[in-house]
Design a protein around this motif. Structure first.
Motif, PDB file in Angstrom:
ATOM      1  N   UNK A  39     -14.538  -9.736 -39.372  1.00  0.00           N
ATOM      2  CA  UNK A  39     -13.421 -10.659 -39.612  1.00  0.00           C
ATOM      3  C   UNK A  39     -12.113 -10.154 -39.021  1.00  0.00           C
ATOM      4  N   UNK A  40     -12.036  -8.860 -38.700  1.00  0.00           N
ATOM      5  CA  UNK A  40     -10.802  -8.287 -38.161  1.00  0.00           C
ATOM      6  C   UNK A  40     -10.796  -8.243 -36.637  1.00  0.00           C
ATOM      7  N   UNK A  41     -11.890  -8.630 -36.018  1.00  0.00           N
ATOM      8  CA  UNK A  41     -12.016  -8.500 -34.569  1.00  0.00           C
ATOM      9  C   UNK A  41     -11.376  -9.673 -33.846  1.00  0.00           C
ATOM     10  N   UNK A  42     -11.036  -9.447 -32.580  1.00  0.00           N
ATOM     11  CA  UNK A  42     -10.567 -10.518 -31.717  1.00  0.00           C
ATOM     12  C   UNK A  42     -10.882 -10.161 -30.265  1.00  0.00           C
ATOM     13  N   UNK A  43     -10.928 -11.191 -29.437  1.00  0.00           N
ATOM     14  CA  UNK A  43     -11.165 -10.997 -28.008  1.00  0.00           C
ATOM     15  C   UNK A  43      -9.810 -10.718 -27.361  1.00  0.00           C
ATOM     16  N   UNK A  44      -9.576  -9.465 -26.993  1.00  0.00           N
ATOM     17  CA  UNK A  44      -8.299  -9.075 -26.417  1.00  0.00           C
ATOM     18  C   UNK A  44      -8.170  -9.454 -24.952  1.00  0.00           C
ATOM     19  N   UNK A  45      -6.941  -9.700 -24.518  1.00  0.00           N
ATOM     20  CA  UNK A  45      -6.698 -10.136 -23.142  1.00  0.00           C
ATOM     21  C   UNK A  45      -7.120  -9.085 -22.127  1.00  0.00           C
ATOM     22  N   UNK A  46      -6.766  -7.817 -22.373  1.00  0.00           N
ATOM     23  CA  UNK A  46      -7.090  -6.778 -21.388  1.00  0.00           C
ATOM     24  C   UNK A  46      -8.594  -6.568 -21.284  1.00  0.00           C
ATOM     25  N   UNK A  86     -15.866 -22.534 -24.084  1.00  0.00           N
ATOM     26  CA  UNK A  86     -14.570 -22.357 -24.713  1.00  0.00           C
ATOM     27  C   UNK A  86     -14.191 -20.886 -24.772  1.00  0.00           C
ATOM     28  N   UNK A  87     -12.951 -20.597 -24.439  1.00  0.00           N
ATOM     29  CA  UNK A  87     -12.447 -19.235 -24.478  1.00  0.00           C
ATOM     30  C   UNK A  87     -11.191 -19.188 -25.343  1.00  0.00           C
ATOM     31  N   UNK A  88     -11.152 -18.187 -26.223  1.00  0.00           N
ATOM     32  CA  UNK A  88     -10.016 -18.055 -27.135  1.00  0.00           C
ATOM     33  C   UNK A  88      -9.996 -16.617 -27.640  1.00  0.00           C
ATOM     34  N   UNK A  89      -9.179 -16.376 -28.631  1.00  0.00           N
ATOM     35  CA  UNK A  89      -9.172 -15.060 -29.252  1.00  0.00           C
ATOM     36  C   UNK A  89     -10.430 -14.785 -30.048  1.00  0.00           C
ATOM     37  N   UNK A  90     -11.272 -15.800 -30.218  1.00  0.00           N
ATOM     38  CA  UNK A  90     -12.497 -15.643 -30.995  1.00  0.00           C
ATOM     39  C   UNK A  90     -13.762 -15.922 -30.193  1.00  0.00           C
ATOM     40  N   UNK A  91     -13.625 -16.133 -28.901  1.00  0.00           N
ATOM     41  CA  UNK A  91     -14.823 -16.383 -28.093  1.00  0.00           C
ATOM     42  C   UNK A  91     -14.553 -16.089 -26.630  1.00  0.00           C
ATOM     43  N   UNK A  92     -15.633 -15.791 -25.933  1.00  0.00           N
ATOM     44  CA  UNK A  92     -15.565 -15.577 -24.488  1.00  0.00           C
ATOM     45  C   UNK A  92     -16.833 -16.160 -23.879  1.00  0.00           C
ATOM     46  N   UNK A  93     -16.679 -16.942 -22.819  1.00  0.00           N
ATOM     47  CA  UNK A  93     -17.845 -17.521 -22.182  1.00  0.00           C
ATOM     48  C   UNK A  93     -17.628 -17.666 -20.684  1.00  0.00           C
ATOM     49  N   UNK A  94     -18.660 -17.313 -19.904  1.00  0.00           N
ATOM     50  CA  UNK A  94     -18.552 -17.345 -18.446  1.00  0.00           C
ATOM     51  C   UNK A  94     -19.862 -17.839 -17.848  1.00  0.00           C
ATOM     52  N   UNK A  95     -19.732 -18.518 -16.706  1.00  0.00           N
ATOM     53  CA  UNK A  95     -20.892 -19.092 -16.044  1.00  0.00           C
ATOM     54  C   UNK A  95     -20.828 -18.797 -14.553  1.00  0.00           C
TER      55      UNK A  95
END
Length: 265
Positions: A39-46, A86-95
């Motif tokens: 619950x404390x994690x996030x997808x950081x920009x760097x 969808x990409x946000x602070x809570x997800x990352x997706x690439x194709x």
């Protein structure tokens, strides 16, 4: 961490990221990461930027590139784009998409990491290789090449997808080694035919993958094979390859290939 074990159980997120897709063949590795601190994690920009730089050189990109190279064509999985998950602070997706000469999608590779939601308590990371259109892929390869995958190629793709989902994607939220488990992590491996024929029936996998090395199947051909591995996601490649072979034999036996043994994989 318990001794690795195999089952046919699937988690709540087994179908995550598959909505609206009907590939001829899907090879998927999906890793469930039930971290206590999720619950404390996030997808950081760097770290997202770092992932974007590493994806063209990832294990799954190399495995997909090799599929075409073994058929005489240089069609690298080199150009990755954000989405469509969808990409946000809570997800990352690439194709990464490889198209036929007329622009028809032929082979698509996708990766995704999603942080917990109200319905899913684990971090989920997945890597998929989709043979979208065998005819478009054949046209991109050039004349004379068979697009049916050998069982050795399926193993190589699943191994690379698993390594990517288990080792590369989790780094986007920090250092996985510093996190503790709230429950045993699992990896779901799937081989599925998902493009219905005109009569709505899913084609059997045998048309897309040479399953001959597994031996006869007393239950008849089928459109799906799957297995779940309960084990720590981080391991060296030799250990992962050994575990993959054991998991595929467990899967084969569960789906009717009673003569399958690790020495044929």
């Amino acid at each position: 961490m318990p001794v690795p074990r195999f089952s046919l159980d699937q988690g709540h997120s087994a179908e995550i990221g598959t909505g609206g897709q009907t590939p001829a063949l899907r090879l998927r590795a999906l890793v469930n990461l039930p971290w206590a601190e999720a619950s404390t994690l996030e997808v950081g920009r760097s770290r997202r930027t770092q992932l974007e730089q590493l994806l063209p050189h990832s294990a799954v990109a190399g495995a997909v590139t090799l599929l075409s190279r073994r058929r005489g064509a240089e069609l690298p999985a080199a150009r990755w784009e954000r989405g469509p998950f969808g990409n946000s602070g809570r997800s990352a997706g690439y194709t990464c998409a490889i198209a036929g000469p007329d622009g028809t999608p032929a082979v698509t590779t996708s990766v995704m990491l999603a942080l917990p939601t109200t319905t899913e308590s684990s971090v989920v990371a997945s890597a998929d290789v989709l043979i979208e259109n065998p005819e478009a892929w054949a046209a991109a390869l050039g004349p004379g090449w068979n697009t049916q995958l050998g069982l050795d190629e399926v193993q190589a793709v699943l191994l690379a997808a698993w390594e990517t989902a288990a080792e590369l994607l989790p780094d986007v939220v920090g250092d996985p080694a510093s996190l503790t488990w709230a429950a045993p992590p699992t990896t779901e491996l799937r081989i599925t035919s998902e493009q219905p024929a005109h009569n709505g029936v899913l084609p059997v996998l045998d048309a897309l993958v040479d399953l001959g090395p597994l031996g006869p199947n007393d239950n008849g051909p089928r459109p799906k094979l799957a297995v779940t591995i309960t084990a720590a996601p981080a391991m060296d490649r030799a250990e992962r390859q050994h575990l993959l072979r054991e998991a595929l034999v467990h899967m084969a036996h569960a789906f009717g290939y009673f003569d399958a043994e690790t020495d044929v994989l």
